[in-house]
Enzyme design. Structure first.
Site, PDB file in Angstrom:
ATOM      1  N   HIS A  27       0.955  -1.206   0.121  1.00 21.98           N
ATOM      2  CA  HIS A  27      -0.074  -0.216   0.068  1.00 21.98           C
ATOM      3  C   HIS A  27       0.964   1.316   0.143  1.00 21.98           C
ATOM      4  O   HIS A  27       1.571   1.308   1.095  1.00 21.98           O
ATOM      5  CB  HIS A  27      -0.870   0.110   1.170  1.00 21.98           C
ATOM      6  CG  HIS A  27      -1.916  -1.158   1.087  1.00 21.98           C
ATOM      7  ND1 HIS A  27      -2.551  -1.640   2.095  1.00 21.98           N
ATOM      8  CD2 HIS A  27      -2.903  -1.508  -0.036  1.00 21.98           C
ATOM      9  CE1 HIS A  27      -3.440  -2.376   1.559  1.00 21.98           C
ATOM     10  NE2 HIS A  27      -3.392  -2.488   0.342  1.00 21.98           N
ATOM     11  N   ARG A  85       1.101   4.381   0.228  1.00 22.60           N
ATOM     12  CA  ARG A  85       0.932   5.584   1.410  1.00 22.60           C
ATOM     13  C   ARG A  85       1.665   5.129   2.593  1.00 22.60           C
ATOM     14  O   ARG A  85       1.980   5.899   3.759  1.00 22.60           O
ATOM     15  CB  ARG A  85      -0.234   6.178   1.613  1.00 22.60           C
ATOM     16  CG  ARG A  85      -1.381   5.512   2.177  1.00 22.60           C
ATOM     17  CD  ARG A  85      -2.619   6.358   2.264  1.00 22.60           C
ATOM     18  NE  ARG A  85      -3.767   5.220   2.414  1.00 22.60           N
ATOM     19  CZ  ARG A  85      -5.193   5.426   2.332  1.00 22.60           C
ATOM     20  NH1 ARG A  85      -5.438   6.939   1.878  1.00 22.60           N
ATOM     21  NH2 ARG A  85      -5.972   4.847   2.924  1.00 22.60           N
ATOM     22  N   GLU A  86       1.770   3.894   2.889  1.00 21.78           N
ATOM     23  CA  GLU A  86       2.257   3.291   4.169  1.00 21.78           C
ATOM     24  C   GLU A  86       3.788   3.359   4.411  1.00 21.78           C
ATOM     25  O   GLU A  86       4.557   2.374   4.206  1.00 21.78           O
ATOM     26  CB  GLU A  86       1.738   1.948   4.557  1.00 21.78           C
ATOM     27  CG  GLU A  86       0.246   1.961   4.603  1.00 21.78           C
ATOM     28  CD  GLU A  86      -0.452   0.541   4.422  1.00 21.78           C
ATOM     29  OE1 GLU A  86       0.245  -0.326   4.616  1.00 21.78           O
ATOM     30  OE2 GLU A  86      -1.572   0.514   4.231  1.00 21.78           O
ATOM     31  N   ARG A 103      -3.115   4.703  -2.340  1.00 20.96           N
ATOM     32  CA  ARG A 103      -2.808   3.632  -1.831  1.00 20.96           C
ATOM     33  C   ARG A 103      -2.532   2.492  -2.619  1.00 20.96           C
ATOM     34  O   ARG A 103      -1.929   1.543  -2.612  1.00 20.96           O
ATOM     35  CB  ARG A 103      -4.188   3.287  -0.973  1.00 20.96           C
ATOM     36  CG  ARG A 103      -4.485   1.860  -0.575  1.00 20.96           C
ATOM     37  CD  ARG A 103      -5.836   1.732   0.225  1.00 20.96           C
ATOM     38  NE  ARG A 103      -6.321   0.400   0.498  1.00 20.96           N
ATOM     39  CZ  ARG A 103      -6.076  -0.207   1.411  1.00 20.96           C
ATOM     40  NH1 ARG A 103      -5.690   0.122   2.646  1.00 20.96           N
ATOM     41  NH2 ARG A 103      -6.706  -1.446   1.732  1.00 20.96           N
ATOM     42  N   HIS A 163       2.825  -3.816   6.698  1.00 22.60           N
ATOM     43  CA  HIS A 163       1.718  -2.821   6.497  1.00 22.60           C
ATOM     44  C   HIS A 163       1.935  -1.794   7.539  1.00 22.60           C
ATOM     45  O   HIS A 163       2.998  -1.983   8.619  1.00 22.60           O
ATOM     46  CB  HIS A 163       0.571  -3.303   6.479  1.00 22.60           C
ATOM     47  CG  HIS A 163       0.011  -3.966   5.120  1.00 22.60           C
ATOM     48  ND1 HIS A 163      -0.983  -3.751   4.325  1.00 22.60           N
ATOM     49  CD2 HIS A 163       0.528  -5.215   4.869  1.00 22.60           C
ATOM     50  CE1 HIS A 163      -1.048  -4.573   3.299  1.00 22.60           C
ATOM     51  NE2 HIS A 163      -0.376  -5.700   3.810  1.00 22.60           N
ATOM     52  N   GLU A 185       0.887  -4.644  10.966  1.00 23.11           N
ATOM     53  CA  GLU A 185       0.546  -3.484  10.824  1.00 23.11           C
ATOM     54  C   GLU A 185       1.309  -2.651  11.871  1.00 23.11           C
ATOM     55  O   GLU A 185       1.141  -2.732  12.972  1.00 23.11           O
ATOM     56  CB  GLU A 185      -0.995  -3.203  11.196  1.00 23.11           C
ATOM     57  CG  GLU A 185      -1.905  -3.784  10.133  1.00 23.11           C
ATOM     58  CD  GLU A 185      -2.237  -3.055   8.870  1.00 23.11           C
ATOM     59  OE1 GLU A 185      -1.872  -1.935   8.806  1.00 23.11           O
ATOM     60  OE2 GLU A 185      -3.016  -3.495   7.986  1.00 23.11           O
TER      61      GLU A 185
END
Lengths: 93, 310
Positions: free
Chosen positions: B70, B72-73, B128, B197, B271
């Site tokens: 993803h 933008r992470e 994203r 993530h 995460e």
């Protein structure tokens, strides 16, 4: 570069299924241009959503009208992005 | 070009070009351990590189780590860079990692979504998805973590091309996903697959596309809890551990569900943290603490995988 002036990120408490349904319904309203950073999924799990300035009043009003607690997680997204850009420039220098 | 991997600022966010150049310096500095493998091209024709940490041997059992699927992470990508450097510098100095690398390989895909990552730097920091075009819509991109052939197009993925969780026209339609799938299949000996993530402090295992436990549920839960505990020991960052469906929501077409269903038992997703409530905009001064604590979690999983061959 797209600007995010006045965009706020709200952290919304999801107490019950009714709250969940309200958020899911907001999620489906494309004209609000909400960007769910943490989408509504289950009760007890907070939702984070980036809200453009044009939708802020509607969203906050809707949350308050339904007794949903929220806090402003990020006051102005663009301010943080500006800082991030500045740090990257500094690093490159 | 960076003249030395040592002069690279690991506590900053970097562009794709800088990251790719840095990979070369890391490779040059540790030629007997690090190599750079191109696993394919992106939709916008950028190279996709995976770093291979290997002390030799042929097709050894391996651990796969990817980050940044993803776009933008950013902290996940920055953490992977720090992790690559850590692995390179620890080999020969840390008994546990050295032992592991003497029998296993580690693959590290630092930017799993290069087109999206570039787009976050040049046009839209909040992007994203991938950057592929949809024939039936003016909206661009597919959520590459809803595009895997694991309950594809099921609950928790959107059919709407304008949605950030759009699953794409068909499973593995995204070339970035297909590149990883092909690599994993052709390798055939990957024993652990870990996707990184951000944010919200979770350590997840399959399933996400269905809300039933895997047959290895108890073992995965125990590994996850040990890893989260190791991670927490450094700065007190609390992680929730559970299956994707139980811990967050039902989400179909995710990477670790596909790898698990394809025989990679030790499949996990992190995460990473945002204890400061910055979400995807974690300030750069938190990169190194995040990476340091994540390393402890990763190491815990990797050591378990080493100790439990299958």
């Amino acid at each position: 570069q797209k600007l995010f002036l006045g965009n706020q990120v709200l952290r919304i408490k999801v107490d019950d299924d009714e709250h969940l349904n309200i958020l899911k319904s907001l999620e489906n309203q494309q004209h609000l241009e909400l960007d769910f950073w943490v989408p509504p999924s289950k009760t007890g799990l907070s939702v984070d959503v980036r809200v453009p300035p044009a939708s802020l009043q509607v969203i906050k009003h809707s949350l308050e009208a339904n007794n949903m607690q929220y806090s402003v997680m990020i006051e102005d997204v663009q301010a943080i992005l500006d800082e991030e850009q500045e740090q990257m420039k500094e690093n490159r220098r | 070009l960076e003249r030395s991997a040592k002069s690279f600022n690991l506590g900053a966010y970097h562009t794709l070009d800088t990251i790719y150049n840095w990979m070369d310096t890391l490779k040059a500095q540790y030629p007997n351990l690090v190599s750079k493998i191109q696993i394919g091209w992106t939709y916008e024709h950028r190279e996709m590189y995976v770093l291979k940490f290997s002390t030799g041997g042929l097709n050894r059992p391996a651990i796969w780590i990817d980050s940044g699927i993803h776009a933008r992470e950013w902290v996940s990508t920055a953490t992977a860079i720090w992790t690559a450097n850590k692995i390179a510098t620890l080999y020969g100095n840390d008994a546990s990692l050295t032992t592991l690398l003497n029998r296993m390989d580690i693959f590290l895909l630092i930017t799993a979504n290069p087109d999206g990552y570039v787009f976050t730097h040049t046009s839209n920091r909040m992007w994203r998805k991938t950057r592929s075009r949809n024939s039936a819509s003016s909206c661009i991109g597919v959520d590459p973590n809803r595009n895997w052939d694991a309950g594809f197009a099921g609950p928790g993925a959107s059919t709407n091309p304008c949605s950030d969780s759009y699953h794409g026209p068909y499973a593995h339609s995204e070339v970035e996903v297909k590149n990883i799938v092909d690599f994993v299949k052709s390798h055939g000996n990957i024993k652990s697959f870990i996707s990184i993530h951000s944010y919200s402090q979770l350590l997840l295992y399959p399933y996400g596309y269905k809300c039933t436990n895997t047959k290895d549920y108890k073992e995965l839960d125990s590994i996850g809890k040990s890893a989260a505990s190791a991670l927490q020991s450094l700065y007190g960052t609390k992680y929730q551990v559970g299956s994707i469906c139980a811990a967050i929501y039902q989400a179909s077409g995710g990477s670790i569900d596909w790898t698990y269903d394809n025989g990679i038992k030790y499949s996990f997703a992190f995460e990473l943290r945002d204890t400061g409530r910055y979400g995807f905009l974690l300030p750069a001064n938190q990169i190194i603490p995040t990476a340091e604590e994540t390393w402890l979690g990763l190491k815990s999983i990797m050591e378990y995988v080493y100790d439990h061959p299958y």
